[in-house]
Design an enzyme around this catalytic site. Sequence first.
Site, PDB file in Angstrom:
ATOM      1  N   CYS A 119       0.923  -1.128  -0.127  1.00  0.00           N
ATOM      2  CA  CYS A 119       0.098  -0.022   0.113  1.00  0.00           C
ATOM      3  C   CYS A 119       0.926   1.208  -0.073  1.00  0.00           C
ATOM      4  O   CYS A 119       1.731   1.417   0.834  1.00  0.00           O
ATOM      5  CB  CYS A 119      -0.892   0.024   1.170  1.00  0.00           C
ATOM      6  SG  CYS A 119      -1.966   1.343   1.447  1.00  0.00           S
ATOM      7  N   CYS A 147      -2.450 -11.759  -5.412  1.00  0.00           N
ATOM      8  CA  CYS A 147      -2.488 -12.854  -4.130  1.00  0.00           C
ATOM      9  C   CYS A 147      -2.329 -11.974  -2.858  1.00  0.00           C
ATOM     10  O   CYS A 147      -1.104 -11.629  -2.842  1.00  0.00           O
ATOM     11  CB  CYS A 147      -1.473 -13.777  -4.311  1.00  0.00           C
ATOM     12  SG  CYS A 147      -1.555 -15.226  -3.404  1.00  0.00           S
TER      13      CYS A 147
END
Length: 175
Positions: free
Chosen positions: A125, A148
């Site tokens: 992130c 994933c």
Amino acid sequence: MNKQDPASCAIDGSKSACGLPSNVVIDMAKASVQHTDEEWRKLLTPIQYRVARTQGTERPFDNPYWNNHEDGVYFSICSDTPLFDSGDKFDSGTGWPSFTQAIEPRFVEVSRDTSYGMIRDEVHCTVDGAHLGHVFDDGPAPTGKRYCINSASLKFMPRKAYEAWVASHSKPKTN
């Protein structure tokens, strides 16, 4: 499949690239949400801390969101950053939540990960630096991508709650 071994999830029986932790060094200078290591340990559970802050992984098929079919949005566990929409989630057979794309590409950054003798693309992130998982080029159409992602790096918000969240975080329109 052996639920105790996170590297045993590959369909072909070889080690799964998504089941191994990462050794990528993330440049946290760009993150807008920052805490000390001690603060992160207080804010997160031990598994969330291990995965999101030290680039670990969780066991496949033994995590909260791999089999979640609710309509909604997945946020970073480390900030109020929406990352993945349930409409882009699919069953990859790996035991981790998998998505074809991020909601907003600028919220997700990819770094090359060469740990464990593999070449992988680690996803984190951009807002808080949380390690999310890895992205591979073996996903379904339309993107061909498979993000994933570790459940421990995510928090789920049902669609109606997300819509209310968007409304409360939207800037008022000016004339």
